[in-house]
Design a protein around this motif. Structure first.
Motif, mmCIF file in Angstrom:
data_model
loop_
_atom_site.group_PDB
_atom_site.id
_atom_site.type_symbol
_atom_site.label_atom_id
_atom_site.label_comp_id
_atom_site.label_asym_id
_atom_site.label_seq_id
_atom_site.Cartn_x
_atom_site.Cartn_y
_atom_site.Cartn_z
ATOM 1 N N ASN A 402 0.819 -1.209 0.000
ATOM 2 C CA ASN A 402 0.000 0.000 0.000
ATOM 3 C C ASN A 402 0.852 1.259 0.000
ATOM 4 N N MET A 403 1.971 1.186 0.726
ATOM 5 C CA MET A 403 2.889 2.325 0.761
ATOM 6 C C MET A 403 3.480 2.571 -0.627
ATOM 7 N N GLY A 404 3.833 1.478 -1.313
ATOM 8 C CA GLY A 404 4.376 1.607 -2.663
ATOM 9 C C GLY A 404 3.363 2.202 -3.632
ATOM 10 N N LYS A 405 2.097 1.781 -3.518
ATOM 11 C CA LYS A 405 1.055 2.339 -4.391
ATOM 12 C C LYS A 405 0.838 3.831 -4.114
ATOM 13 N N LYS A 406 0.994 4.208 -2.825
ATOM 14 C CA LYS A 406 0.861 5.617 -2.487
ATOM 15 C C LYS A 406 2.000 6.431 -3.098
ATOM 16 N N VAL A 407 3.227 5.892 -3.049
ATOM 17 C CA VAL A 407 4.382 6.564 -3.675
ATOM 18 C C VAL A 407 4.171 6.664 -5.183
ATOM 19 N N LEU A 408 3.629 5.586 -5.766
ATOM 20 C CA LEU A 408 3.353 5.577 -7.204
ATOM 21 C C LEU A 408 2.395 6.711 -7.573
ATOM 22 N N LYS A 409 1.368 6.887 -6.779
ATOM 23 C CA LYS A 409 0.394 7.943 -7.036
ATOM 24 C C LYS A 409 1.031 9.323 -6.874
ATOM 25 N N GLN A 410 1.918 9.466 -5.857
ATOM 26 C CA GLN A 410 2.597 10.743 -5.667
ATOM 27 C C GLN A 410 3.491 11.083 -6.859
ATOM 28 N N TYR A 411 4.196 10.071 -7.377
ATOM 29 C CA TYR A 411 5.045 10.278 -8.544
ATOM 30 C C TYR A 411 4.214 10.726 -9.752
ATOM 31 N N LEU A 412 3.097 10.063 -9.973
ATOM 32 C CA LEU A 412 2.260 10.401 -11.134
ATOM 33 C C LEU A 412 1.738 11.835 -11.038
ATOM 34 N N GLU A 413 1.335 12.251 -9.849
ATOM 35 C CA GLU A 413 0.858 13.625 -9.676
ATOM 36 C C GLU A 413 1.992 14.626 -9.870
ATOM 37 N N ALA A 414 3.179 14.281 -9.375
ATOM 38 C CA ALA A 414 4.323 15.184 -9.542
ATOM 39 C C ALA A 414 4.720 15.295 -11.008
ATOM 40 N N LEU A 415 4.703 14.167 -11.725
ATOM 41 C CA LEU A 415 5.040 14.194 -13.148
ATOM 42 C C LEU A 415 4.046 15.050 -13.926
#
Length: 900
Positions: A402-415
């Protein structure tokens, strides 16, 4: 200071060009570029983030694809694949989209939607500017970091077939290539057969890694006959068969255990409702992007395609092939392509993309640290490091997932935020340079308008108050004021301005020039306008007084210039000219009514001067002529209004309403070909009757045969019909018929030029000079009638008819001076530019006319013919102005001889 009108006009022209160049330098923003001099390399990649430990290696995750095939179909609109007719146009492709292992997207292309900038965007990930439209004609080698260079450097073997723009952009990058020119739009069969003929042999080979195919036939069909042509479906079925062949070959050669292939179907840009491209309408910027690979999950049904940016394909392909992302790319990876990879690899892909975008952000935005996307990327990178620490410690709990999916979402928003911020950099204009350029242009325009009556007078000279302006106190005060403004702007601006980067010598020259122009402008205004006080009973303001028509012409011209400061007025500029032209017709009608109704007594006195008193028959005959002349003069402005209203309905233009149906679409439909044929024949006959009056007997004969050849050309290409012609007859390119017309065009131009030269060198005959000018004008009319599409012949016909009526009953009878007549011609020319269907959108440029009568692409005549067809309206009105003024001088000279 007395200056000859020719020198004055040259001076104005040169500095107008400089002012426009300064404005354009500010209007076209500098593209977003990385400050690094070299290209991206694997050794420069950042380490995988980890908190509380030594960084991991800079390795890329394993490549996802072993070989990639990019099938680029020029001008492929998204509705050709995803629309309601997709099953009919491309059935196999649509099956893969609905049920196959594929991802489907609508890729948004940024304007300008022209081939070369789009290829740059697909390979570099950057967003080219409008200046690349000009470079599209002769594409230089692409030197900035790009996907093709990265693949070639990594040892990927690349094969290319199709548009030779790729060969010019990437010389010595392809292991094998075969380029075809993209500019000969009359060919939509051989240009694609030249690509497909290599396929069978290439697909059987195993010595390549990347295959790029660029098909041009669909784009050429659009330019010729539009997106609703009967040729569209056969061409799309042909493209569908090609994709089926490629996909079947890749599936049959897929080996178990090896990396999968990737087949990409895309378009560089779309196609407008008129079949052209270059602008920002939805059909032009929306292109399909279909990614087909066994690495993707098989679909259970068609879903609405997601919307991505076209530049997003560049980082996706780079990371999919194990290559670094190009330095100047503003795209972000398409997450669906990597969804089958491990979570660690997915985060690593996004981290690499984010690092590249953050570096570009640092080089492009001074206060990049305050950017929301940059801050969000730093937060995501830190969270990624924490996740990596737990991952390497062997933690495999659901919390870690779940933590990894949250980081994934943060990366996508930052990109998304960083990509958007970088893209917006293209909309930041250099306002200071734009304002300086506009001030120069506006000052010169006012000086030209105020000096025009004197420049067009018999003396052909302009008295410019240069010395008095340079030695006046306001000149020095203005220099100090403008210099202070320059220093203030350049020291307080956050971003650098081009005008601020110039040397102080050039800046001082520009300041002095602008100040001098302002002082000269004030002096001319006080001299020309009736503003100066009378001294000893004489008006020091000169003998030039402003009539109501003068006020309208000046206010309209200045108001139009000011309106160009707003983008909405630029997009819909035709509405401004339509309004001004209608107002002009009403003002002229008012002048006609004054002449023939409010001055009846004056007319009676004038008649008595010219009519003999003893014979009543000539008097009655003259009275009938005056009466008919009066009613024709009264009818001319309303008739012009009616013509302009009808021509507005012929071609929809602009941006807001360009998609709406118009009379031109109705005439070009196959059901109304007979109506178009009759209308074209009638217009050509009327054109002959209007033009031949001032031509010699030889030119009249050549003009008649030339116009017959114009109709024959349109019949040969299938636009119109001969009475005996079968409607099912196969159309041709009409090369022979067009060249037949060119012969008569050259003959008429030669005859007119010969007479013009004789009048200037040998005989000094004013009549011979006037006839030579009119014959050159008739040759241009014949050439324009050949280049105009059949439904646009009424535009040319109305142009000639209005010119004839206005010259005969308005300009001559109402005694308008040269300045008034010149501005009227300018207004009419601008309006007729839009009556043709043109706009300020480059998508309305009809490049197919550049190949009328040509069997191959020849750059010089193609550019000349396209420019001539596009600007036919302003050109014909400018030529008519020269011919009319020459005729009036000849008539004035004859009157003087009679008086003497």
């Amino acid at each position: 200071m007395k200056v000859r009108s020719s020198i004055f006009a040259s001076f104005i022209l040169v500095f107008e060009v400089l002012g426009v160049a300064l404005f354009l330098r500010g209007f076209f923003p500098v593209p977003v570029k990385s400050a690094l001099p070299s290209k991206s390399r694997l050794s420069d990649l950042p380490a995988e983030p980890q908190t509380g430990g030594s960084p991991n290696s800079t390795r890329l995750p394993q490549p996802l694809f072993s070989r990639v095939v990019v099938m680029l179909v020029d001008a492929l609109r998204e509705d050709f694949v995803f629309g309601a007719s997709g099953h009919l146009y491309m059935p196999y492709t649509r099956h893969l989209v609905d049920r196959g292992s594929s991802h489907s997207f609508v890729a948004k292309a940024r304007p300008p939607t022209v081939t070369m900038p789009r290829i740059k965007a697909l390979t570099t990930g950057s967003i080219p500017g409008f200046i690349d439209v000009v470079m599209n004609l002769n594409s230089p080698a692409l030197l900035e970091d790009n996907l093709i260079w990265q693949a070639n450097t990594a040892g990927k073997r690349i094969i290319f077939y199709g548009d030779d723009t790729w060969v010019r952009l990437f010389p010595k990058h392809f292991m094998e290539y075969d380029g075809t020119t993209s500019f000969f739009v009359s060919d939509y069969t051989e240009v694609d057969n030249n690509v497909t003929r290599h396929l069978d042999r290439t697909l059987k080979r195993d010595d390549w890694d990347v295959l790029i195919l660029h098909y041009l036939g669909l784009d050429h069909i659009g330019h010729i006959s539009g997106p609703h042509s009967s040729l569209i479906q056969p061409k799309l079925l042909e493209m569908d068969d090609v994709l089926k062949k490629i996909h079947s070959s890749l599936v049959s050669k897929e080996a178990e255990g090896s990396l999968p292939y990737l087949l990409v179907l895309c378009g560089d840009h779309g196609m407008s409702e008129t079949g052209s491209h270059g602008g920002s309408s939805e059909p032009e910027i929306s292109t399909p992007l279909v990614l087909i690979s066994p690495a993707f999950r098989r679909k259970g049904g068609m879903k609405k395609p997601e919307v991505v940016e076209q530049v997003d394909l560049t980082p996706t392909l780079a990371l999919g092939l194990g290559l670094p992302i190009s330095q100047n790319s503003v795209g972000r990876v398409i997450p669906g392509v990597f969804e089958e990879s491990s979570l660690r690899d997915q985060l690593r892909f996004l981290h690499l993309n984010g690092h590249q975008l953050s570096c570009l952000l640092k080089d492009s935005i001074p206060d990049y640290e305050k950017d929301a996307g940059f801050e969000q990327f730093r937060v995501a990178e830190k969270a990624h490091g924490n996740w990596m620490k737990l991952y390497l410690e062997g933690n495999a709990s659901e919390v870690l997932m779940n933590m990894g999916k949250k980081v994934l979402k943060q990366y996508l928003e930052a990109l998304a935020a960083m990509s958007s911020a970088l893209s917006k950099q293209l909309g930041k204009y250099d306002m200071y340079s734009m304002i300086a350029g506009m001030v120069f242009v506006f000052q010169l325009l006012l000086v030209l308008v105020l000096a025009m009556p004197e420049a067009l007078s018999g003396s052909a000279a302009v008295d410019l108050p240069v010395l008095s302006s340079l030695f006046s106190l306001p000149f020095y005060l203005l220099c100090l004021l403008l210099a202070s403004v320059h220093v203030l702007v350049c020291t307080s601006a956050e971003s650098s301005c081009y005008f601020c980067s110039l040397s102080w010598g050039l800046v001082f020259a520009a300041v002095a020039f602008s100040s001098a122009m302002f002082c000269i402008l004030i002096s001319l205004a006080t001299r020309r306008l009736p503003l100066a006080p009378k001294i000893h009973g004489k008006n020091t303001g000169g003998d030039w007084s402003l009539s109501e028509l003068d006020v309208l012409l000046l206010a309209g011209t200045i108001g139009h210039t000011l309106s160009l400061a707003a983008s909405s007025f630029v997009e819909e500029e035709h509405q401004t000219w339509y309004f001004l032209l209608n107002t002009l017709c009403l003002a002229v009608f008012q002048d006609v009514c004054r002449k023939y109704f409010r001055e009846q007594r004056g007319f009676g006195e004038e008649e008595e001067l010219f009519l003999p008193s003893k014979d009543s028959h000539p008097s009655s005959h003259h009275k009938s002529e005056v009466s008919s002349e009066k009613w024709l003069a009264l009818a001319t402005p309303p008739f012009t209004l009616v013509c302009c209203r009808l021509l507005r309905s012929l071609n929809q233009t602009g941006v807001q309403w360009a998609h709406l149906p118009d009379v031109g679409h109705w005439l070009n439909s196959s059901d109304h070909k007979t109506v178009l044929s009759l209308l074209s024949a009638f217009c050509l006959v009327l054109i002959y009757l209007l033009v031949q009056r001032r031509c010699s007997l030889v030119s009249k004969f050549a003009l008649a045969l030339g116009l017959l050849g114009v109709y024959s050309y349109r019949a040969a290409v299938g636009n119109v019909l001969f009475p005996w012609q079968q409607s099912t007859r196969t159309t041709s390119k009409g090369t022979v018929e067009a060249r037949f017309v060119y012969v008569f065009v050259l003959g008429i131009l030669f005859t007119g030029t010969k007479g013009l030269l004789r009048s200037q060198i040998l005989t000094a005959d004013a009549k011979l000079k006037s006839r030579g000018l009119w014959e050159i004008y008739s040759g241009l009319v014949l050439l324009v009638s050949l280049l105009f599409r059949a439904h646009n012949l009424p535009v040319l016909c109305c142009c000639l008819l209005i010119q004839t009526l206005m010259a005969q009953f308005i300009w001559k009878k109402l005694h308008y001076d040269a300045a008034q007549t010149t501005i009227m011609h300018y207004w009419f020319g601008q309006a007729f530019f839009y009556f043709q269907g043109n706009s300020n959108n480059i998508a309305t440029v009809d490049i197919s006319v550049g190949f009328v009568g040509l069997e191959s692409y020849i750059e010089a005549p193609a550019i000349v013919l396209t420019s001539l067809s596009t600007y036919a309206g302003p050109l014909l009105w400018a030529c008519h102005l020269v011919c009319y003024l020459s005729s009036e001088r000849e008539r004035s000279a004859d009157k003087m001889l009679l008086v003497c």
